[in-house]
Write a protein that holds these residues in place. Structure first.
Motif, mmCIF file in Angstrom:
data_model
loop_
_atom_site.group_PDB
_atom_site.id
_atom_site.type_symbol
_atom_site.label_atom_id
_atom_site.label_comp_id
_atom_site.label_asym_id
_atom_site.label_seq_id
_atom_site.Cartn_x
_atom_site.Cartn_y
_atom_site.Cartn_z
ATOM 1 N N LEU A 72 0.818 -1.326 -0.077
ATOM 2 C CA LEU A 72 0.172 0.131 -0.317
ATOM 3 C C LEU A 72 0.762 1.269 0.261
ATOM 4 O O LEU A 72 0.175 2.471 -0.231
ATOM 5 N N GLY A 73 2.034 0.666 0.141
ATOM 6 C CA GLY A 73 2.604 2.609 0.385
ATOM 7 C C GLY A 73 3.471 3.177 1.345
ATOM 8 O O GLY A 73 3.203 3.760 1.203
ATOM 9 N N GLU A 74 2.276 2.409 2.831
ATOM 10 C CA GLU A 74 1.945 4.012 3.888
ATOM 11 C C GLU A 74 3.416 4.137 3.884
ATOM 12 O O GLU A 74 4.519 3.380 4.320
ATOM 13 N N ARG A 75 3.126 5.626 4.063
ATOM 14 C CA ARG A 75 4.338 5.883 4.768
ATOM 15 C C ARG A 75 5.764 6.229 3.476
ATOM 16 O O ARG A 75 7.246 6.664 4.284
ATOM 17 N N ALA A 76 4.936 5.936 2.308
ATOM 18 C CA ALA A 76 6.391 6.060 1.108
ATOM 19 C C ALA A 76 7.304 4.857 1.916
ATOM 20 O O ALA A 76 8.646 5.514 1.382
ATOM 21 N N ASN A 77 7.179 4.153 2.249
ATOM 22 C CA ASN A 77 8.870 3.732 3.398
ATOM 23 C C ASN A 77 8.304 1.969 2.245
ATOM 24 O O ASN A 77 7.498 1.228 2.152
ATOM 25 N N GLU A 78 9.358 1.082 2.639
ATOM 26 C CA GLU A 78 9.158 -0.370 2.980
ATOM 27 C C GLU A 78 9.127 -0.846 3.862
ATOM 28 O O GLU A 78 9.414 0.290 4.791
ATOM 29 N N TRP A 79 8.679 -1.899 4.409
ATOM 30 C CA TRP A 79 8.423 -2.314 5.619
ATOM 31 C C TRP A 79 8.873 -3.698 5.716
ATOM 32 O O TRP A 79 8.941 -4.424 5.001
ATOM 33 N N GLY A 80 9.044 -3.921 7.112
ATOM 34 C CA GLY A 80 10.002 -5.098 7.678
ATOM 35 C C GLY A 80 9.239 -6.120 8.536
ATOM 36 O O GLY A 80 8.852 -5.005 9.121
ATOM 37 N N VAL A 81 9.847 -7.115 8.900
ATOM 38 C CA VAL A 81 9.421 -8.738 10.002
ATOM 39 C C VAL A 81 11.101 -8.567 10.252
ATOM 40 O O VAL A 81 11.740 -9.024 9.658
ATOM 41 N N ARG A 82 11.232 -8.335 11.431
ATOM 42 C CA ARG A 82 12.768 -9.070 12.193
ATOM 43 C C ARG A 82 12.664 -9.638 13.031
ATOM 44 O O ARG A 82 11.768 -10.050 13.601
ATOM 45 N N PHE A 83 13.063 -10.887 12.935
ATOM 46 C CA PHE A 83 13.105 -12.217 13.415
ATOM 47 C C PHE A 83 14.647 -12.366 14.580
ATOM 48 O O PHE A 83 15.490 -12.874 14.440
ATOM 49 N N ASP A 84 13.871 -12.265 15.187
ATOM 50 C CA ASP A 84 15.422 -11.673 16.346
ATOM 51 C C ASP A 84 16.593 -12.832 17.415
ATOM 52 O O ASP A 84 15.186 -13.758 18.227
ATOM 53 N N ASN A 85 16.926 -13.648 17.304
ATOM 54 C CA ASN A 85 17.263 -14.868 18.239
ATOM 55 C C ASN A 85 18.841 -14.676 18.454
ATOM 56 O O ASN A 85 19.669 -15.558 19.342
ATOM 57 N N THR A 86 19.252 -13.439 18.473
ATOM 58 C CA THR A 86 20.372 -13.297 19.327
ATOM 59 C C THR A 86 20.875 -13.312 20.604
ATOM 60 O O THR A 86 21.653 -13.770 21.259
ATOM 61 N N ASP A 87 19.561 -14.102 21.478
ATOM 62 C CA ASP A 87 18.699 -13.565 23.152
ATOM 63 C C ASP A 87 18.547 -15.134 22.803
ATOM 64 O O ASP A 87 17.448 -14.601 22.695
ATOM 65 N N ALA A 88 19.063 -16.316 22.709
ATOM 66 C CA ALA A 88 18.282 -17.208 23.043
ATOM 67 C C ALA A 88 17.261 -17.369 23.701
ATOM 68 O O ALA A 88 16.184 -18.107 23.638
ATOM 69 N N ALA A 89 17.567 -16.724 24.585
ATOM 70 C CA ALA A 89 16.644 -16.576 25.748
ATOM 71 C C ALA A 89 15.658 -16.242 25.949
ATOM 72 O O ALA A 89 15.015 -16.243 26.807
ATOM 73 N N SER A 90 15.059 -14.679 25.042
ATOM 74 C CA SER A 90 14.398 -14.563 24.589
ATOM 75 C C SER A 90 14.211 -14.202 23.123
ATOM 76 O O SER A 90 14.318 -12.505 23.256
ATOM 77 N N PRO A 91 13.663 -14.793 22.258
ATOM 78 C CA PRO A 91 13.634 -14.668 21.174
ATOM 79 C C PRO A 91 12.429 -13.972 20.796
ATOM 80 O O PRO A 91 10.947 -13.637 21.531
ATOM 81 N N PHE A 92 12.417 -12.525 19.830
ATOM 82 C CA PHE A 92 11.504 -11.994 19.186
ATOM 83 C C PHE A 92 11.343 -11.234 17.766
ATOM 84 O O PHE A 92 12.129 -11.929 17.010
ATOM 85 N N TYR A 93 10.034 -11.381 16.725
ATOM 86 C CA TYR A 93 10.332 -10.677 16.134
ATOM 87 C C TYR A 93 9.040 -9.003 15.940
ATOM 88 O O TYR A 93 8.849 -9.219 16.715
ATOM 89 N N ALA A 94 9.704 -8.548 15.547
ATOM 90 C CA ALA A 94 9.354 -7.026 15.194
ATOM 91 C C ALA A 94 9.545 -6.344 14.088
ATOM 92 O O ALA A 94 9.192 -7.021 13.173
ATOM 93 N N VAL A 95 8.283 -5.830 14.138
ATOM 94 C CA VAL A 95 7.573 -5.054 12.511
ATOM 95 C C VAL A 95 7.721 -3.673 12.387
ATOM 96 O O VAL A 95 8.075 -2.767 13.446
ATOM 97 N N PHE A 96 8.534 -3.137 11.505
ATOM 98 C CA PHE A 96 9.883 -2.154 11.184
ATOM 99 C C PHE A 96 9.293 -1.382 10.258
ATOM 100 O O PHE A 96 9.076 -2.108 8.587
ATOM 101 N N GLU A 97 9.415 0.182 9.907
ATOM 102 C CA GLU A 97 9.485 0.497 8.853
ATOM 103 C C GLU A 97 10.540 1.237 8.053
ATOM 104 O O GLU A 97 10.848 1.722 8.671
ATOM 105 N N GLY A 98 11.239 0.518 7.208
ATOM 106 C CA GLY A 98 12.435 1.241 6.853
ATOM 107 C C GLY A 98 12.991 -0.096 5.949
ATOM 108 O O GLY A 98 12.635 -1.114 6.196
#
Length: 158
Positions: free
Chosen positions: A63-89
Protein backbone atom coordinates in the motif's frame (compact mmCIF):
# COMPACT_ATOMS: atom_id res chain seq x y z
CA UNK A 1 -31.12 -69.31 53.30
CA UNK A 2 -28.92 -68.82 56.28
CA UNK A 3 -26.73 -65.73 56.47
CA UNK A 4 -23.47 -65.93 58.27
CA UNK A 5 -23.32 -63.10 60.75
CA UNK A 6 -19.54 -63.08 60.46
CA UNK A 7 -19.55 -62.21 56.71
CA UNK A 8 -18.40 -58.64 56.30
CA UNK A 9 -19.35 -56.43 53.46
CA UNK A 10 -17.12 -53.62 52.14
CA UNK A 11 -13.69 -53.21 50.65
CA UNK A 12 -10.37 -54.30 51.99
CA UNK A 13 -7.40 -52.00 52.39
CA UNK A 14 -5.66 -53.82 49.52
CA UNK A 15 -8.58 -53.18 47.16
CA UNK A 16 -8.66 -49.52 48.15
CA UNK A 17 -4.91 -49.10 47.56
CA UNK A 18 -5.21 -50.83 44.18
CA UNK A 19 -7.94 -48.41 43.04
CA UNK A 20 -5.92 -45.40 44.24
CA UNK A 21 -2.83 -46.65 42.36
CA UNK A 22 -4.81 -47.12 39.13
CA UNK A 23 -6.30 -43.62 39.44
CA UNK A 24 -2.83 -42.12 40.04
CA UNK A 25 -1.46 -43.82 36.90
CA UNK A 26 -4.39 -42.57 34.82
CA UNK A 27 -4.00 -39.04 36.19
CA UNK A 28 -0.26 -38.98 35.41
CA UNK A 29 -0.89 -40.16 31.84
CA UNK A 30 -3.64 -37.55 31.39
CA UNK A 31 -1.45 -34.71 32.64
CA UNK A 32 1.37 -35.70 30.26
CA UNK A 33 -1.02 -35.86 27.32
CA UNK A 34 -2.56 -32.50 28.21
CA UNK A 35 0.89 -30.89 28.46
CA UNK A 36 1.90 -32.18 24.99
CA UNK A 37 -1.36 -31.01 23.43
CA UNK A 38 -0.95 -27.57 25.04
CA UNK A 39 2.59 -27.26 23.61
CA UNK A 40 1.45 -28.29 20.14
CA UNK A 41 -1.42 -25.79 20.19
CA UNK A 42 0.99 -23.08 21.38
CA UNK A 43 3.35 -23.83 18.50
CA UNK A 44 0.49 -23.60 15.98
CA UNK A 45 -0.71 -20.30 17.50
CA UNK A 46 2.80 -18.83 17.28
CA UNK A 47 3.03 -19.96 13.64
CA UNK A 48 -0.28 -18.20 12.84
CA UNK A 49 0.89 -15.06 14.64
CA UNK A 50 4.15 -14.96 12.62
CA UNK A 51 2.28 -15.47 9.33
CA UNK A 52 -0.13 -12.69 10.29
CA UNK A 53 2.77 -10.38 11.19
CA UNK A 54 4.50 -11.02 7.86
CA UNK A 55 1.26 -10.40 5.95
CA UNK A 56 0.71 -7.16 7.85
CA UNK A 57 4.20 -5.88 6.98
CA UNK A 58 3.77 -6.87 3.33
CA UNK A 59 0.38 -5.16 3.22
CA UNK A 60 1.91 -1.93 4.53
CA UNK A 61 4.64 -2.13 1.88
CA UNK A 62 2.25 -2.89 -1.01
CA UNK A 63 0.00 0.00 0.00
CA UNK A 64 3.06 2.24 0.17
CA UNK A 65 2.22 3.44 3.66
CA UNK A 66 4.45 6.33 4.66
CA UNK A 67 6.24 5.89 1.31
CA UNK A 68 8.58 3.31 2.74
CA UNK A 69 9.56 -0.34 2.79
CA UNK A 70 8.31 -2.50 5.63
CA UNK A 71 9.86 -5.53 7.26
CA UNK A 72 9.87 -8.06 10.05
CA UNK A 73 12.92 -8.82 12.15
CA UNK A 74 13.28 -12.31 13.63
CA UNK A 75 15.78 -11.83 16.44
CA UNK A 76 17.44 -14.82 18.04
CA UNK A 77 20.56 -12.99 19.26
CA UNK A 78 19.48 -13.66 22.85
CA UNK A 79 18.20 -17.23 22.74
CA UNK A 80 16.61 -16.78 26.17
CA UNK A 81 14.34 -14.02 24.82
CA UNK A 82 13.63 -14.43 21.08
CA UNK A 83 11.27 -11.94 19.44
CA UNK A 84 9.99 -10.69 16.11
CA UNK A 85 9.22 -7.08 15.29
CA UNK A 86 7.49 -5.15 12.52
CA UNK A 87 9.55 -2.19 11.35
CA UNK A 88 9.21 0.61 8.84
CA UNK A 89 12.29 1.17 6.73
CA UNK A 90 14.99 -0.52 4.72
CA UNK A 91 16.91 -2.04 7.63
CA UNK A 92 16.02 -2.75 11.24
CA UNK A 93 18.95 -0.88 12.82
CA UNK A 94 17.80 2.51 11.52
CA UNK A 95 14.07 1.78 11.21
CA UNK A 96 11.04 2.73 13.23
CA UNK A 97 9.86 -0.33 15.18
CA UNK A 98 6.08 -0.50 15.01
CA UNK A 99 5.40 -3.58 17.16
CA UNK A 100 7.34 -6.31 18.95
CA UNK A 101 6.17 -9.81 19.89
CA UNK A 102 8.02 -12.11 22.29
CA UNK A 103 7.91 -15.83 21.72
CA UNK A 104 6.36 -18.13 24.30
CA UNK A 105 8.90 -19.59 26.73
CA UNK A 106 8.67 -23.14 25.37
CA UNK A 107 9.02 -22.06 21.69
CA UNK A 108 12.32 -21.19 20.02
CA UNK A 109 13.59 -20.12 16.62
CA UNK A 110 15.41 -22.86 14.75
CA UNK A 111 15.94 -20.48 11.82
CA UNK A 112 17.51 -18.02 12.42
CA UNK A 113 19.82 -20.06 14.65
CA UNK A 114 20.86 -18.91 18.13
CA UNK A 115 22.97 -15.78 18.09
CA UNK A 116 21.65 -14.48 14.75
CA UNK A 117 18.81 -12.36 13.42
CA UNK A 118 16.94 -12.38 10.10
CA UNK A 119 15.22 -9.43 8.43
CA UNK A 120 12.46 -9.90 5.86
CA UNK A 121 12.01 -6.57 4.06
CA UNK A 122 9.16 -6.04 1.59
CA UNK A 123 9.68 -3.55 -1.26
CA UNK A 124 7.42 -0.54 -1.38
CA UNK A 125 4.59 -0.97 -3.90
CA UNK A 126 5.46 -4.45 -5.14
CA UNK A 127 5.79 -6.27 -1.82
CA UNK A 128 8.64 -8.38 -3.18
CA UNK A 129 11.47 -9.63 -0.99
CA UNK A 130 14.43 -11.97 -0.88
CA UNK A 131 13.12 -15.55 -0.59
CA UNK A 132 13.63 -16.94 2.89
CA UNK A 133 12.06 -19.03 5.62
CA UNK A 134 11.69 -18.97 9.39
CA UNK A 135 11.43 -22.13 11.47
CA UNK A 136 10.10 -22.33 15.00
CA UNK A 137 10.01 -25.39 17.22
CA UNK A 138 9.47 -26.65 20.72
CA UNK A 139 12.43 -26.10 23.03
CA UNK A 140 12.14 -29.60 24.52
CA UNK A 141 11.28 -31.34 21.23
CA UNK A 142 13.08 -29.74 18.25
CA UNK A 143 11.63 -32.37 15.89
CA UNK A 144 8.22 -30.77 16.37
CA UNK A 145 8.57 -27.62 14.30
CA UNK A 146 6.80 -25.30 11.87
CA UNK A 147 8.36 -23.53 8.87
CA UNK A 148 7.02 -20.31 7.38
CA UNK A 149 8.30 -19.53 3.88
CA UNK A 150 8.34 -16.22 2.01
CA UNK A 151 8.78 -16.33 -1.77
CA UNK A 152 10.52 -13.64 -3.83
CA UNK A 153 7.07 -12.33 -4.81
CA UNK A 154 6.25 -11.93 -1.11
CA UNK A 155 3.86 -14.88 -0.93
CA UNK A 156 3.80 -16.25 2.62
CA UNK A 157 3.11 -19.94 3.16
CA UNK A 158 3.25 -22.30 6.11
Amino acid sequence: MILDSHTKRGVTLLELLLVIAILAILAAAGIGLYYNVRLTVGLEEEERAIVSTLRLARSHAVLGERANEWGVRFDNTDAASPFYAVFEGREYASALTVSTSRMAQEIVFQTPPAGLALDVVFAQGAGTTTPTSVTIGLKNNPAQSKTISVSGQGIITR
